[in-house]
Design a protein around this motif. Structure first.
Motif, PDB file in Angstrom:
ATOM      1  N   THR A   1      32.155  22.707 -11.761  1.00 15.21           N
ATOM      2  CA  THR A   1      32.052  21.258 -11.654  1.00 15.21           C
ATOM      3  C   THR A   1      30.704  20.745 -12.138  1.00 15.21           C
ATOM      4  OG1 THR A   1      32.246  19.368 -10.147  1.00 15.21           O
ATOM      5  CG2 THR A   1      31.317  21.386  -9.230  1.00 15.21           C
ATOM      6  N   THR A   2      30.721  19.528 -12.632  1.00 17.87           N
ATOM      7  CA  THR A   2      29.466  18.887 -13.050  1.00 17.87           C
ATOM      8  C   THR A   2      28.756  18.229 -11.869  1.00 17.87           C
ATOM      9  OG1 THR A   2      30.641  16.849 -13.603  1.00 17.87           O
ATOM     10  CG2 THR A   2      30.305  18.444 -15.387  1.00 17.87           C
ATOM     11  N   THR A   3      29.440  18.107 -10.752  1.00 15.86           N
ATOM     12  CA  THR A   3      28.825  17.494  -9.576  1.00 15.86           C
ATOM     13  C   THR A   3      27.951  18.515  -8.844  1.00 15.86           C
ATOM     14  OG1 THR A   3      30.716  18.023  -8.146  1.00 15.86           O
ATOM     15  CG2 THR A   3      30.757  15.895  -9.298  1.00 15.86           C
ATOM     16  N   ASN A   4      27.078  18.022  -7.983  1.00 16.19           N
ATOM     17  CA  ASN A   4      26.175  18.909  -7.238  1.00 16.19           C
ATOM     18  C   ASN A   4      26.762  19.382  -5.918  1.00 16.19           C
ATOM     19  OD1 ASN A   4      24.092  18.887  -9.160  1.00 16.19           O
ATOM     20  ND2 ASN A   4      23.436  16.881  -8.438  1.00 16.19           N
ATOM     21  N   THR A   5      27.926  18.891  -5.574  1.00 18.10           N
ATOM     22  CA  THR A   5      28.612  19.309  -4.357  1.00 18.10           C
ATOM     23  C   THR A   5      30.099  19.421  -4.646  1.00 18.10           C
ATOM     24  OG1 THR A   5      28.952  17.029  -3.633  1.00 18.10           O
ATOM     25  CG2 THR A   5      26.950  18.120  -2.845  1.00 18.10           C
ATOM     26  N   VAL A   6      30.791  20.111  -3.750  1.00 15.38           N
ATOM     27  CA  VAL A   6      32.245  20.186  -3.799  1.00 15.38           C
ATOM     28  C   VAL A   6      32.723  19.604  -2.480  1.00 15.38           C
ATOM     29  CG1 VAL A   6      34.262  21.701  -3.920  1.00 15.38           C
ATOM     30  CG2 VAL A   6      32.215  22.228  -5.274  1.00 15.38           C
ATOM     31  N   GLU A   7      33.426  18.499  -2.567  1.00 19.34           N
ATOM     32  CA  GLU A   7      33.840  17.790  -1.361  1.00 19.34           C
ATOM     33  C   GLU A   7      34.616  18.715  -0.422  1.00 19.34           C
ATOM     34  OE1 GLU A   7      36.404  13.830  -0.135  1.00 19.34           O
ATOM     35  OE2 GLU A   7      35.670  14.049  -2.176  1.00 19.34           O
ATOM     36  N   GLY A   8      34.182  18.734   0.840  1.00 20.84           N
ATOM     37  CA  GLY A   8      34.835  19.537   1.859  1.00 20.84           C
ATOM     38  C   GLY A   8      34.441  21.004   1.858  1.00 20.84           C
ATOM     39  N   SER A   9      33.560  21.408   0.972  1.00 22.71           N
ATOM     40  CA  SER A   9      33.129  22.810   0.888  1.00 22.71           C
ATOM     41  C   SER A   9      31.614  22.872   0.778  1.00 22.71           C
ATOM     42  CB  SER A   9      33.757  23.492  -0.329  1.00 22.71           C
ATOM     43  OG  SER A   9      35.150  23.500  -0.250  1.00 22.71           O
ATOM     44  N   PRO A  10      30.935  22.989   1.921  1.00 24.08           N
ATOM     45  CA  PRO A  10      29.472  23.049   1.852  1.00 24.08           C
ATOM     46  C   PRO A  10      28.980  24.326   1.163  1.00 24.08           C
ATOM     47  CG  PRO A  10      30.242  23.491   4.087  1.00 24.08           C
ATOM     48  CD  PRO A  10      31.450  23.106   3.276  1.00 24.08           C
ATOM     49  N   VAL A  11      27.855  24.210   0.502  1.00 21.97           N
ATOM     50  CA  VAL A  11      27.246  25.368  -0.161  1.00 21.97           C
ATOM     51  C   VAL A  11      26.638  26.268   0.910  1.00 21.97           C
ATOM     52  CG1 VAL A  11      25.427  26.125  -1.738  1.00 21.97           C
ATOM     53  CG2 VAL A  11      26.788  24.092  -2.289  1.00 21.97           C
ATOM     54  N   ARG A  12      27.065  27.527   0.927  1.00 22.27           N
ATOM     55  CA  ARG A  12      26.517  28.499   1.887  1.00 22.27           C
ATOM     56  C   ARG A  12      25.305  29.224   1.298  1.00 22.27           C
ATOM     57  NH1 ARG A  12      30.100  32.789   3.617  1.00 22.27           N
ATOM     58  NH2 ARG A  12      30.791  32.761   1.464  1.00 22.27           N
ATOM     59  N   ASP A  13      25.406  29.585   0.031  1.00 18.10           N
ATOM     60  CA  ASP A  13      24.328  30.330  -0.622  1.00 18.10           C
ATOM     61  C   ASP A  13      24.121  29.827  -2.037  1.00 18.10           C
ATOM     62  OD1 ASP A  13      23.872  32.381   1.446  1.00 18.10           O
ATOM     63  OD2 ASP A  13      25.880  33.077   0.879  1.00 18.10           O
ATOM     64  N   TYR A  14      22.862  29.599  -2.389  1.00 17.00           N
ATOM     65  CA  TYR A  14      22.491  29.296  -3.773  1.00 17.00           C
ATOM     66  C   TYR A  14      22.072  30.613  -4.409  1.00 17.00           C
ATOM     67  CZ  TYR A  14      22.493  24.323  -2.672  1.00 17.00           C
ATOM     68  OH  TYR A  14      22.877  23.057  -2.309  1.00 17.00           O
TER      69      TYR A  14
END
Length: 105
Positions: A4-17
């Motif tokens: 995705t080009t967005t910085n987040t995925v709705e409903g799925s928080p980033v756990r690890d970068y």
């Protein structure tokens, strides 16, 4: 794999970068494509030949980006940016660079 080009995925928080991931592809347009594109420039209209070359280069860069992210253990790449440049003598080749952040959601 979510790309995705967005910085987040709705409903799925980033756990690890996991880090920045990038992929590059360079594709040449041959002389016949150049001739037909030149004719198209004179008479007007879209150049389907070059559009197909651009799409092929973009898809190749995105596939490589996904493969590199998977190798890092990612299940998504966020913040994807696509850059298009001409390279080579007289701009005879097209370079596509795909860059993003590999993450685990």
């Amino acid at each position: 794999m979510i790309l995705t080009t967005t910085n987040t995925v709705e409903g799925s928080p980033v756990r690890d970068y996991l880090g920045i991931v990038s992929a590059e592809t360079i594709i040449g347009a041959n002389i016949f494509k150049d001739i037909f594109a030149g004719i198209r420039d004179i008479v007007g209209g879209r150049s389907g030949t070059y559009e197909r070359v651009i799409e092929e280069a973009k898809q190749t860069a995105m596939r490589e980006l996904e493969q590199r992210a998977q190798a890092m253990g990612a299940n998504a790449v966020i913040g994807i940016d696509l850059d298009f440049e001409t390279v080579g003598s007289g701009g005879s080749m097209l370079m596509v660079v795909a860059t993003g952040t590999a993450v685990r959601l």
